[in-house]
Design a protein around this motif. Structure first.
Motif, PDB file in Angstrom:
ATOM      1  N   GLN A   1     -25.293 -24.238  -5.063  1.00 10.58           N
ATOM      2  CA  GLN A   1     -25.349 -24.467  -6.567  1.00 10.58           C
ATOM      3  C   GLN A   1     -24.875 -23.694  -7.864  1.00 10.58           C
ATOM      4  O   GLN A   1     -24.978 -22.426  -7.120  1.00 10.58           O
ATOM      5  CB  GLN A   1     -27.210 -25.131  -7.104  1.00 10.58           C
ATOM      6  CG  GLN A   1     -27.606 -25.389  -8.653  1.00 10.58           C
ATOM      7  CD  GLN A   1     -26.596 -26.777  -9.057  1.00 10.58           C
ATOM      8  OE1 GLN A   1     -26.470 -27.503  -7.823  1.00 10.58           O
ATOM      9  NE2 GLN A   1     -25.798 -26.965  -9.338  1.00 10.58           N
ATOM     10  N   LEU A   2     -24.174 -23.795  -8.497  1.00  8.04           N
ATOM     11  CA  LEU A   2     -23.182 -22.844  -9.012  1.00  8.04           C
ATOM     12  C   LEU A   2     -24.391 -22.759 -10.266  1.00  8.04           C
ATOM     13  O   LEU A   2     -24.909 -23.581 -10.944  1.00  8.04           O
ATOM     14  CB  LEU A   2     -22.017 -23.328  -9.309  1.00  8.04           C
ATOM     15  CG  LEU A   2     -21.316 -22.019 -10.317  1.00  8.04           C
ATOM     16  CD1 LEU A   2     -20.507 -20.943  -9.491  1.00  8.04           C
ATOM     17  CD2 LEU A   2     -20.111 -22.792 -11.088  1.00  8.04           C
ATOM     18  N   SER A   3     -24.710 -21.333 -10.566  1.00  6.16           N
ATOM     19  CA  SER A   3     -26.263 -21.386 -11.337  1.00  6.16           C
ATOM     20  C   SER A   3     -25.521 -21.052 -13.038  1.00  6.16           C
ATOM     21  O   SER A   3     -24.011 -21.262 -13.820  1.00  6.16           O
ATOM     22  CB  SER A   3     -26.459 -19.844 -11.497  1.00  6.16           C
ATOM     23  OG  SER A   3     -25.383 -18.582 -12.066  1.00  6.16           O
ATOM     24  N   HIS A   4     -25.479 -21.458 -14.586  1.00 10.56           N
ATOM     25  CA  HIS A   4     -24.859 -21.646 -15.431  1.00 10.56           C
ATOM     26  C   HIS A   4     -24.630 -20.553 -15.880  1.00 10.56           C
ATOM     27  O   HIS A   4     -23.608 -20.142 -16.383  1.00 10.56           O
ATOM     28  CB  HIS A   4     -26.169 -21.892 -16.352  1.00 10.56           C
ATOM     29  CG  HIS A   4     -26.915 -22.843 -16.545  1.00 10.56           C
ATOM     30  ND1 HIS A   4     -26.173 -24.399 -16.582  1.00 10.56           N
ATOM     31  CD2 HIS A   4     -28.040 -23.561 -16.020  1.00 10.56           C
ATOM     32  CE1 HIS A   4     -27.121 -25.181 -16.090  1.00 10.56           C
ATOM     33  NE2 HIS A   4     -28.027 -24.821 -16.298  1.00 10.56           N
ATOM     34  N   SER A   5     -25.218 -18.960 -15.029  1.00 10.35           N
ATOM     35  CA  SER A   5     -24.987 -17.543 -16.309  1.00 10.35           C
ATOM     36  C   SER A   5     -23.630 -17.478 -14.911  1.00 10.35           C
ATOM     37  O   SER A   5     -22.306 -16.851 -15.700  1.00 10.35           O
ATOM     38  CB  SER A   5     -25.677 -16.708 -15.378  1.00 10.35           C
ATOM     39  OG  SER A   5     -25.979 -16.663 -13.841  1.00 10.35           O
ATOM     40  N   GLN A   6     -23.193 -18.321 -13.623  1.00  9.58           N
ATOM     41  CA  GLN A   6     -22.306 -17.731 -12.355  1.00  9.58           C
ATOM     42  C   GLN A   6     -20.801 -18.797 -13.963  1.00  9.58           C
ATOM     43  O   GLN A   6     -19.650 -18.664 -13.447  1.00  9.58           O
ATOM     44  CB  GLN A   6     -22.294 -18.591 -11.289  1.00  9.58           C
ATOM     45  CG  GLN A   6     -23.236 -17.124 -10.586  1.00  9.58           C
ATOM     46  CD  GLN A   6     -23.520 -18.037  -9.553  1.00  9.58           C
ATOM     47  OE1 GLN A   6     -24.164 -19.711  -9.046  1.00  9.58           O
ATOM     48  NE2 GLN A   6     -23.026 -17.221  -8.088  1.00  9.58           N
ATOM     49  N   GLN A   7     -21.344 -20.119 -13.707  1.00  8.03           N
ATOM     50  CA  GLN A   7     -20.453 -20.774 -14.589  1.00  8.03           C
ATOM     51  C   GLN A   7     -19.869 -20.184 -15.842  1.00  8.03           C
ATOM     52  O   GLN A   7     -18.306 -20.472 -16.163  1.00  8.03           O
ATOM     53  CB  GLN A   7     -21.015 -22.497 -14.670  1.00  8.03           C
ATOM     54  CG  GLN A   7     -20.145 -23.890 -15.389  1.00  8.03           C
ATOM     55  CD  GLN A   7     -18.570 -23.748 -14.352  1.00  8.03           C
ATOM     56  OE1 GLN A   7     -19.267 -24.156 -12.981  1.00  8.03           O
ATOM     57  NE2 GLN A   7     -17.336 -22.486 -14.206  1.00  8.03           N
ATOM     58  N   ALA A   8     -20.259 -19.784 -16.534  1.00  7.85           N
ATOM     59  CA  ALA A   8     -20.012 -19.488 -17.640  1.00  7.85           C
ATOM     60  C   ALA A   8     -19.017 -17.870 -17.652  1.00  7.85           C
ATOM     61  O   ALA A   8     -18.222 -17.927 -18.110  1.00  7.85           O
ATOM     62  CB  ALA A   8     -21.143 -18.967 -18.638  1.00  7.85           C
ATOM     63  N   PHE A   9     -19.593 -17.012 -16.678  1.00  9.75           N
ATOM     64  CA  PHE A   9     -18.879 -15.813 -16.612  1.00  9.75           C
ATOM     65  C   PHE A   9     -17.636 -16.207 -15.551  1.00  9.75           C
ATOM     66  O   PHE A   9     -16.125 -15.791 -16.231  1.00  9.75           O
ATOM     67  CB  PHE A   9     -19.368 -15.299 -15.626  1.00  9.75           C
ATOM     68  CG  PHE A   9     -19.114 -13.706 -15.008  1.00  9.75           C
ATOM     69  CD1 PHE A   9     -19.511 -12.891 -15.280  1.00  9.75           C
ATOM     70  CD2 PHE A   9     -17.510 -13.747 -13.936  1.00  9.75           C
ATOM     71  CE1 PHE A   9     -18.350 -11.340 -15.324  1.00  9.75           C
ATOM     72  CE2 PHE A   9     -16.935 -12.539 -13.901  1.00  9.75           C
ATOM     73  CZ  PHE A   9     -17.861 -11.432 -14.554  1.00  9.75           C
ATOM     74  N   ARG A  10     -17.028 -17.897 -14.802  1.00 15.60           N
ATOM     75  CA  ARG A  10     -15.955 -18.304 -14.288  1.00 15.60           C
ATOM     76  C   ARG A  10     -15.262 -18.357 -15.276  1.00 15.60           C
ATOM     77  O   ARG A  10     -14.259 -18.283 -15.644  1.00 15.60           O
ATOM     78  CB  ARG A  10     -16.849 -18.869 -13.633  1.00 15.60           C
ATOM     79  CG  ARG A  10     -15.709 -19.151 -12.543  1.00 15.60           C
ATOM     80  CD  ARG A  10     -14.864 -20.622 -12.023  1.00 15.60           C
ATOM     81  NE  ARG A  10     -15.907 -20.834 -10.352  1.00 15.60           N
ATOM     82  CZ  ARG A  10     -16.605 -21.677  -9.672  1.00 15.60           C
ATOM     83  NH1 ARG A  10     -16.185 -22.629 -10.177  1.00 15.60           N
ATOM     84  NH2 ARG A  10     -17.861 -21.444  -9.166  1.00 15.60           N
ATOM     85  N   THR A  11     -15.854 -19.615 -15.798  1.00 14.45           N
ATOM     86  CA  THR A  11     -15.144 -19.889 -17.870  1.00 14.45           C
ATOM     87  C   THR A  11     -14.845 -18.798 -18.377  1.00 14.45           C
ATOM     88  O   THR A  11     -13.271 -18.889 -18.372  1.00 14.45           O
ATOM     89  CB  THR A  11     -16.082 -21.171 -18.373  1.00 14.45           C
ATOM     90  OG1 THR A  11     -16.242 -21.866 -17.548  1.00 14.45           O
ATOM     91  CG2 THR A  11     -14.946 -21.017 -19.709  1.00 14.45           C
TER      92      THR A  11
END
Length: 208
Positions: free
Chosen positions: A189-199
């Protein structure tokens, strides 16, 4: 690699600051004005854009002037990427590119100091004939030969060097080839913080 590590560290530790900020400031101070610069000058620019002299000093001391390697696994994890060994437990003779001409398997690149092939005495231009009794005439035979061994095993490599047939002990090392995969590909599961950082790092297309 060092530049990528700096970019990830800046994005993690400072708001709306990245390697782009450093490059833009360096252009304003040194590029546009055609003023020569040194590593110390770039360290000073880093301190300016981050407003953190301690961060700039530590980064250059550890990763530019020093020999420390950034923890890429930890840095990439912040964007939901996993850095890992691609062939865990596999044996290696070291990074090598072989060119096959007829029955000849010729080393195309300089062997690297400390690797098994280098320690065995082989270098660019040498022709690998066999490992133990396994003839090497194509890439498939080379790969199959390595699969028979484990890290630490010793085999005899037979080769031709400057038209002289030679044999040397070859001590296999661990295959240190790395691969980068996403959390999603490993069903994590990708966390919200990881997704935001990646974006923020790679752009909105990285969400697909």
């Amino acid at each position: 690699g060092v530049a990528m590590a700096l970019d990830l560290m800046m994005r993690d530790q400072f708001k709306d600051i990245s390697l782009d900020s450093l490059m833009q400031r360096a252009w304003q101070v040194h590029g546009k004005t055609e003023q020569p610069y040194s590593a110390d000058d770039l360290r000073d620019v880093l301190a300016q854009v981050t407003s953190d002299e301690e961060f700039a000093e530590a980064f250059f001391a550890r990763f530019v002037s020093g020999r420390e390697i950034p923890d890429f696994g930890k840095l990439l994890d912040k964007a939901g990427f996993i850095l890992r060994h691609a062939n865990e437990g596999a044996a290696s003779a070291g990074p090598v590119s072989l060119g096959f001409v007829g029955e000849a398997a010729i080393i195309q690149n300089n062997t690297i100091v400390g690797t098994p092939l280098y320690e065995a005495g082989l270098d660019r231009g040498d022709q690998v004939i066999a490992i133990d009794r396994l003839k090497i005439r194509n890439q498939e035979q080379w790969d199959a030969a390595l699969e028979r061994y484990k890290p630490g095993d010793v085999a005899t490599i037979h080769y031709k060097q400057r038209e002289i047939l030679r044999s040397s002990p070859l001590t296999f090392s661990t295959d240190d080839t790395l691969e980068l995969v996403t959390y999603e590909s490993e069903e994590q599961q990708l966390s919200h913080s990881q997704q935001a950082f990646r974006t923020r790092w790679l752009g909105p297309d990285s969400e697909e």
